[in-house]
Write an enzyme that holds these catalytic residues in place. Structure first.
Site, PDB file in Angstrom:
ATOM      1  N   GLU A  29     -12.199  27.861  10.438  1.00 43.21           N
ATOM      2  CA  GLU A  29     -10.803  28.539  10.978  1.00 43.21           C
ATOM      3  C   GLU A  29      -9.824  27.413  10.994  1.00 43.21           C
ATOM      4  OE1 GLU A  29     -11.477  30.796  14.426  1.00 43.21           O
ATOM      5  OE2 GLU A  29     -12.829  32.254  13.598  1.00 43.21           O
ATOM      6  N   ASN A  56     -15.583  27.972   6.761  1.00 43.09           N
ATOM      7  CA  ASN A  56     -15.849  29.219   7.260  1.00 43.09           C
ATOM      8  C   ASN A  56     -14.346  29.950   7.669  1.00 43.09           C
ATOM      9  OD1 ASN A  56     -17.487  31.692   7.900  1.00 43.09           O
ATOM     10  ND2 ASN A  56     -17.329  31.148  10.224  1.00 43.09           N
ATOM     11  N   HIS A 111     -14.212  39.992   9.313  1.00 50.44           N
ATOM     12  CA  HIS A 111     -13.942  40.924  10.317  1.00 50.44           C
ATOM     13  C   HIS A 111     -12.970  41.929  10.035  1.00 50.44           C
ATOM     14  CE1 HIS A 111     -16.395  38.785  13.260  1.00 50.44           C
ATOM     15  NE2 HIS A 111     -15.674  37.532  12.843  1.00 50.44           N
ATOM     16  N   GLU A 122     -19.535  37.003   9.210  1.00 52.72           N
ATOM     17  CA  GLU A 122     -19.472  37.478  10.454  1.00 52.72           C
ATOM     18  C   GLU A 122     -19.025  38.799  10.256  1.00 52.72           C
ATOM     19  OE1 GLU A 122     -16.979  35.190  13.077  1.00 52.72           O
ATOM     20  OE2 GLU A 122     -17.589  33.215  11.971  1.00 52.72           O
ATOM     21  N   ASP A 153     -18.197  42.594  10.364  1.00 51.98           N
ATOM     22  CA  ASP A 153     -18.013  44.007  11.072  1.00 51.98           C
ATOM     23  C   ASP A 153     -16.895  44.672  10.690  1.00 51.98           C
ATOM     24  OD1 ASP A 153     -15.943  42.438  12.649  1.00 51.98           O
ATOM     25  OD2 ASP A 153     -17.310  42.208  14.336  1.00 51.98           O
TER      26      ASP A 153
HETATM   27  O1  G3I Z   1     -20.947  32.926  28.972  1.00 54.71           O
HETATM   28  C1  G3I Z   1     -19.797  33.153  29.759  1.00 54.71           C
HETATM   29  C2  G3I Z   1     -20.134  33.805  31.070  1.00 54.71           C
HETATM   30  O2  G3I Z   1     -20.785  32.889  31.849  1.00 54.71           O
HETATM   31  C3  G3I Z   1     -18.750  34.252  31.826  1.00 54.71           C
HETATM   32  O3  G3I Z   1     -19.165  34.704  33.059  1.00 54.71           O
HETATM   33  C4  G3I Z   1     -17.844  35.137  30.810  1.00 54.71           C
HETATM   34  C5  G3I Z   1     -16.466  35.214  31.713  1.00 54.71           C
HETATM   35  O4  G3I Z   1     -15.443  35.168  30.844  1.00 54.71           O
HETATM   36  O5  G3I Z   1     -17.599  34.115  29.888  1.00 54.71           O
HETATM   37  C6  G3I Z   1     -18.832  34.258  29.051  1.00 54.71           C
HETATM   38  O6  G3I Z   1     -18.512  33.193  27.893  1.00 54.71           O
HETATM   39  C7  G3I Z   1     -17.877  34.180  26.890  1.00 54.71           C
HETATM   40  C8  G3I Z   1     -18.607  34.157  25.682  1.00 54.71           C
HETATM   41  O7  G3I Z   1     -18.023  34.713  24.714  1.00 54.71           O
HETATM   42  C9  G3I Z   1     -20.109  34.785  25.559  1.00 54.71           C
HETATM   43  O8  G3I Z   1     -19.953  36.154  25.941  1.00 54.71           O
HETATM   44  C10 G3I Z   1     -16.398  33.434  26.525  1.00 54.71           C
HETATM   45  O9  G3I Z   1     -15.706  33.892  27.518  1.00 54.71           O
HETATM   46  C11 G3I Z   1     -15.741  34.256  25.509  1.00 54.71           C
HETATM   47  O10 G3I Z   1     -14.729  33.662  25.098  1.00 54.71           O
HETATM   48  C12 G3I Z   1     -16.785  34.005  24.276  1.00 54.71           C
HETATM   49  O11 G3I Z   1     -16.218  34.884  23.233  1.00 54.71           O
HETATM   50  C13 G3I Z   1     -16.791  34.589  21.927  1.00 54.71           C
HETATM   51  C14 G3I Z   1     -15.715  34.114  21.092  1.00 54.71           C
HETATM   52  O12 G3I Z   1     -16.188  33.939  19.726  1.00 54.71           O
HETATM   53  C15 G3I Z   1     -15.008  32.867  21.416  1.00 54.71           C
HETATM   54  O13 G3I Z   1     -14.222  32.324  20.478  1.00 54.71           O
HETATM   55  C16 G3I Z   1     -17.650  35.671  21.250  1.00 54.71           C
HETATM   56  O14 G3I Z   1     -18.797  35.911  21.856  1.00 54.71           O
HETATM   57  C17 G3I Z   1     -18.062  35.561  19.740  1.00 54.71           C
HETATM   58  O15 G3I Z   1     -18.209  36.622  19.205  1.00 54.71           O
HETATM   59  C18 G3I Z   1     -16.566  34.911  19.079  1.00 54.71           C
HETATM   60  O16 G3I Z   1     -17.022  34.750  17.625  1.00 54.71           O
HETATM   61  C19 G3I Z   1     -16.299  34.403  16.764  1.00 54.71           C
HETATM   62  C20 G3I Z   1     -16.714  33.272  15.860  1.00 54.71           C
HETATM   63  O17 G3I Z   1     -17.455  32.161  16.556  1.00 54.71           O
HETATM   64  C21 G3I Z   1     -15.698  32.712  15.015  1.00 54.71           C
HETATM   65  N1  G3I Z   1     -15.147  33.586  14.164  1.00 54.71           N
HETATM   66  C22 G3I Z   1     -14.358  34.859  14.891  1.00 54.71           C
HETATM   67  C23 G3I Z   1     -15.657  35.472  15.937  1.00 54.71           C
HETATM   68  C24 G3I Z   1     -14.930  36.466  16.721  1.00 54.71           C
HETATM   69  O18 G3I Z   1     -14.002  36.162  17.467  1.00 54.71           O
END
Ligand code: G3I
Length: 301
Positions: free
Chosen positions: A127, A168, A205, A234, A236
Site C-alpha cells: 500500500e 501488494n 477488496h 485479499e 472480498d
Molecule cells: O488483537 C487486538 C485485540 O487484542 C484488541 O482488544 C482489539 C481492540 O481494538 O484490537 C485487536 O487488534 C485488531 C486486529 O485487527 C485483530 O483483530 C486491530 O485493532 C485492528 O486494527 C486489526 O485490523 C486489521 C487491519 O488489517 C489493520 O490494518 C484487520 O484485522 C485486517 O483484516 C486488515 O487487513 C488489511 C491488510 O493487512 C492489508 N490490506 C487491507 C486489509 C483490510 O483492511
C-alpha cells in the site's frame, strides 16, 4: 473437484484464505479452512507491530502459530507484510530519515531470516501508493527517500532468494485508475532496471466505492506482460455476488501468470468488514451461493 483448493490446483493455481491465530482453537473455523484452502496468509500476525514489537526484538509466537498450522496441514504460506505505513509498532512510527531506513532493512532481514526458504511469496511492500493522483502515499517510509521501495525489494531478495517478492495494494484492480497506472509504471521501471520483483498482489477488496470492473482482466494481463506473476491477495466482495465472484475467478484463469486467489477470511463473521457479508461462507459455516459459483468457475464452467 469438490473443494476450492483442489479445484484451483487443476490449473496449477492455489486458492487461499487469511487466517487469524486467535481462531485456530475453533474447530468450526479450522474445519472449513483446512478442507477448502491450500494457501494461507496471516491476517495480522506477520505484520511489523506483531513481529518486532520492540526494536531489534522479534516475536514470532503468533506468526508461527499460523505458519505451523498451515504447514502441518499441507498448505503453503504467503508472507504479509514487511514494509508498510500502517500497523507499525510505536517505536517505528517515531523514527525518520536514515534511522527509519535502517530499521526497515533490519526488519526485513529479521523476519525473512526466521522464515527463510519457507514462504511462497512475501508482500515486501504494502500500500505505498496514494489513493488518487497516481503517486506515492505520504508516509514516514516515503519521507526516507523515493528509493525506499526498491531498497526493500533488494534487501528481501538477498534475505531469502527462494521467496517470490510481491508489491501488494488495493484499488489497483481497475485499469483506468491513476493508482493502477502509478503502480504499473513502478513495476515496469523495476523490471527495466533489474530491481528484483516477482509478483504484484491485487488485494481486490470490492465494494460500492471501488466495485469490480470488467477491465480487471486487462489489469491482470497488463501486469503479467511486464514479466511478473499476479496474485489476487485479499479478495472480498460486498454482498458476495456469485456473478462477480465468478468473474474474478475467470479473469484470473484467463491469464497464465495469475497464479492464485486468496479470500480475506473464511466466514463472513471472520471478515474485517463483516457487515458487508463479503466472503464465501456465512457465519454458521454454510457455503453461500458465491462459494458454488467460485467452485464451478475453478472447475471450468
Ligand atoms: O488483537 C487486538 C485485540 O487484542 C484488541 O482488544 C482489539 C481492540 O481494538 O484490537 C485487536 O487488534 C485488531 C486486529 O485487527 C485483530 O483483530 C486491530 O485493532 C485492528 O486494527 C486489526 O485490523 C486489521 C487491519 O488489517 C489493520 O490494518 C484487520 O484485522 C485486517 O483484516 C486488515 O487487513 C488489511 C491488510 O493487512 C492489508 N490490506 C487491507 C486489509 C483490510 O483492511
Amino acid at each position: 473437484e469438490t473443494t476450492l483448493g483442489a479445484a484451483a490446483a487443476q490449473s496449477g493455481r492455489y486458492f487461499g484464505t487469511a487466517i487469524s491465530a486467535s481462531k485456530l482453537g475453533e474447530s468450526a473455523y479450522t474445519t472449513i479452512a483446512n478442507r477448502e484452502f491450500n494457501m494461507v496468509t496471516a491476517e495480522n500476525e506477520m505484520k511489523i507491530d506483531a513481529t518486532e514489537p520492540n526494536r531489534g526484538q522479534f516475536n514470532f509466537t503468533n506468526a508461527d502459530r499460523v505458519y505451523n498450522w498451515a504447514v502441518q496441514n499441507g498448505k503453503q504460506v504467503r508472507g504479509h507484510t514487511l514494509a508498510w505505513h500502517s500497523q507499525q509498532p510505536g517505536w517505528m512510527q517515531s523514527l525518520s530519515g536514515s534511522t527509519l531506513r535502517q530499521a526497515m532493512i533490519d526488519h526485513i532481514n529479521g523476519v525473512m531470516a526466521h522464515y527463510k526458504g519457507k514462504i511462497y511469496a512475501w508482500d515486501v511492500v504494502n500500500e505505498a501508493y496514494a489513493d488518487s493522483g497516481g503517486g506515492r502515499r505520504d508516509s514516514n517510509l516515503q519521507r526516507t527517500g523515493n528509493d525506499w521501495i526498491e531498497v526493500a525489494f533488494r534487501t528481501a531478495r538477498t534475505a531469502d532468494p527462494a521467496a517470490k517478492l510481491c508489491y501488494n495494494d488495493y484499488n489497483i484492480d481497475n485499469w483506468t485508475w491513476e493508482k493502477t497506472q502509478g503502480v504499473y509504471n513502478m513495476v515496469r521501471d523495476f523490471k527495466s532496471r533489474g530491481v528484483p520483483i516477482d509478483c504484484v498482489g491485487l488485494q481486490a477488496h470490492f465494494n460500492s466505492g471501488s466495485p469490480y470492473n470488467s477491465n480487471f482482466r486487462t489489469t491482470i494481463s497488463s501486469f503479467a506482460a511486464l514479466g511478473v506473476d499476479v496474485q489476487i491477495t485479499e479478495l472480498d466482495i460486498q454482498g458476495a455476488s456469485p456473478t462477480t465472484y465468478a468473474n474474478v475467478v475467470n479473469d484470473c484463469l484467463a491469464v497464465a501468470r495469475c497464479t492464485g486467489i486468496t479470500t480475506w477470511g473464511v466466514r463472513d463473521s471472520d471478515s474485517w468488514r463483516s457487515g458487508d457479508t463479503p466472503l464465501l461462507f456465512d457465519g454458521s459455516g454454510n457455503k453461500k451461493p458465491a462459494y458454488t459459483s467460485v467452485l464451478n468457475a475453478l472447475n471450468g464452467g
